[in-house]
Design a protein around this motif. Structure first.
Motif, PDB file in Angstrom:
ATOM      1  N   SER A  25      52.182  13.098  43.125  1.00 18.81           N
ATOM      2  CA  SER A  25      50.816  12.562  43.102  1.00 18.81           C
ATOM      3  C   SER A  25      49.807  13.617  43.560  1.00 18.81           C
ATOM      4  O   SER A  25      48.704  13.727  43.003  1.00 18.81           O
ATOM      5  CB  SER A  25      50.720  11.323  43.998  1.00 18.81           C
ATOM      6  N   ILE A  26      50.184  14.397  44.574  1.00 20.39           N
ATOM      7  CA  ILE A  26      49.299  15.471  45.058  1.00 20.39           C
ATOM      8  C   ILE A  26      49.077  16.512  43.963  1.00 20.39           C
ATOM      9  O   ILE A  26      47.947  16.964  43.729  1.00 20.39           O
ATOM     10  CB  ILE A  26      49.883  16.126  46.324  1.00 20.39           C
ATOM     11  N   ILE A  27      50.157  16.892  43.286  1.00 20.03           N
ATOM     12  CA  ILE A  27      50.042  17.896  42.220  1.00 20.03           C
ATOM     13  C   ILE A  27      49.190  17.377  41.077  1.00 20.03           C
ATOM     14  O   ILE A  27      48.333  18.083  40.539  1.00 20.03           O
ATOM     15  CB  ILE A  27      51.441  18.309  41.721  1.00 20.03           C
ATOM     16  N   TRP A  28      49.386  16.091  40.699  1.00 16.31           N
ATOM     17  CA  TRP A  28      48.547  15.498  39.648  1.00 16.31           C
ATOM     18  C   TRP A  28      47.079  15.483  40.070  1.00 16.31           C
ATOM     19  O   TRP A  28      46.180  15.740  39.261  1.00 16.31           O
ATOM     20  CB  TRP A  28      49.005  14.075  39.335  1.00 16.31           C
ATOM     21  N   PHE A  33      41.626  17.620  39.697  1.00 17.06           N
ATOM     22  CA  PHE A  33      40.474  18.269  40.354  1.00 17.06           C
ATOM     23  C   PHE A  33      40.105  19.574  39.642  1.00 17.06           C
ATOM     24  O   PHE A  33      38.923  19.848  39.404  1.00 17.06           O
ATOM     25  CB  PHE A  33      40.807  18.555  41.820  1.00 17.06           C
ATOM     26  N   ILE A  34      41.123  20.367  39.290  1.00 17.92           N
ATOM     27  CA  ILE A  34      40.877  21.645  38.606  1.00 17.92           C
ATOM     28  C   ILE A  34      40.219  21.403  37.241  1.00 17.92           C
ATOM     29  O   ILE A  34      39.286  22.123  36.852  1.00 17.92           O
ATOM     30  CB  ILE A  34      42.192  22.433  38.445  1.00 17.92           C
ATOM     31  N   LEU A  35      40.691  20.386  36.537  1.00 23.15           N
ATOM     32  CA  LEU A  35      40.120  20.082  35.224  1.00 23.15           C
ATOM     33  C   LEU A  35      38.654  19.636  35.342  1.00 23.15           C
ATOM     34  O   LEU A  35      37.799  20.072  34.566  1.00 23.15           O
ATOM     35  CB  LEU A  35      40.950  19.001  34.528  1.00 23.15           C
ATOM     36  N   ILE A  36      38.385  18.771  36.311  1.00 25.06           N
ATOM     37  CA  ILE A  36      37.001  18.295  36.512  1.00 25.06           C
ATOM     38  C   ILE A  36      36.096  19.447  36.952  1.00 25.06           C
ATOM     39  O   ILE A  36      34.973  19.606  36.454  1.00 25.06           O
ATOM     40  CB  ILE A  36      36.976  17.151  37.549  1.00 25.06           C
TER      41      ILE A  36
END
Length: 271
Positions: A25-28, A33-36
């Motif tokens: 869940s943390i990795i997702w 976050f990186i995509l946004i």
């Protein structure tokens, strides 16, 4: 004893599965976050390349599973009402015991002497079980029930799909954690197999057969003596071998299923 997977699930699977769920869940969340962040910064090319990369991976996976499915129907023998009806009945009854409404399609294939079985999920929602010809030849009906129950355990436990499976997926890049979770899943599925067979002797002998590989010798084996070999495994080297494998030692599996039967199944039957 009524079947409830959460009561049967091995404690180690719950523990390692929770770790995977948290890390996954943390990795997702980091990926999201990186995509946004990239979207707000206008890194459209990088986002497009990432999406293309994921799409290519998915397409390759889909094609591989579709090819496997085509090979399966063309080369394996589908068990059904008119093809090995006795085995078909065992599969249907076993699925009903664990609450699977639509039993998986079961296949037998020529294994060249290898004794094994697999739970498989390919394209679509259909579940499959693969049984090797050597396994069928080597086991009696109750042992086969244990093996089929074990493979059904992978399906009913969500090891091959479901939202938790996909949430945990990124966490499986953590090597030792992935292996620990895999070993714990096998212990859960052994319990499901024991539940389906309702026969401790057959369950233990089905497991120890994987060690001796001989039908004649397996009938003569003393499962208690085989189980005692677990105490002979050297601590250090045994631990190192253990943490780098996907399956528990067979001596451990026989010991675990015996302990679980003594603490749960036997006490339930006496009430």
């Amino acid at each position: 004893m009524q079947f409830q997977i959460e009561k049967i699930r091995h404690p180690k699977e719950i523990k390692y599965g929770t770790y995977l769920l948290v890390f996954g869940s943390i990795i997702w969340a980091i990926i999201a976050f990186i995509l946004i962040f990239s979207l707000f910064k206008g890194y459209y090319l990088q986002i497009s390349l990432f999406i293309i990369y994921i799409a290519v991976l998915w397409c390759v996976s889909y094609i591989a599973r579709a090819l496997t499915q085509a090979y399966m129907f063309g080369h394996y023998v589908l068990i059904g009402p008119n093809q090995f009806p006795h085995l078909h009945q065992i599969v249907q009854e076993s699925a009903k015991q664990v609450g699977i409404v639509e039993a998986p399609q079961a296949f037998i294939y020529n294994s060249g002497g290898v004794i094994n079985a697999f739970a498989v999920r390919l394209i679509g929602r259909q579940r499959y079980i693969w049984l090797t010809s050597a396994l069928i030849d080597a086991n009696n009906d109750e042992q086969i029930r244990f093996v089929i129950g074990h493979e059904l355990g992978h399906h009913i436990s969500g090891h091959l799909g479901g939202y938790k499976f996909y949430l945990q997926l990124p966490g499986q890049f953590i090597p030792l954690l992935k292996k620990a979770y895999s070993r714990a899943r096998e212990l859960t599925c052994d319990r499901v197999g024991m539940f389906v067979s309702q026969d401790l002797s057959a369950s233990r002998s089905a497991l120890q057969l994987l060690a001796c590989g001989s039908v004649k010798l397996n009938d003569q084996m003393n499962p208690d003596e085989f189980q005692k070999q677990e105490t002979m495994v050297p601590n250090t080297t045994g631990f190192l071998l253990h943490i780098f494998t996907y399956y528990p030692r067979l001596t451990q599996r026989v010991e675990a299923i015996s302990d679980w039967y003594a603490s749960t199944c036997k006490s339930s039957s006496e009430k």
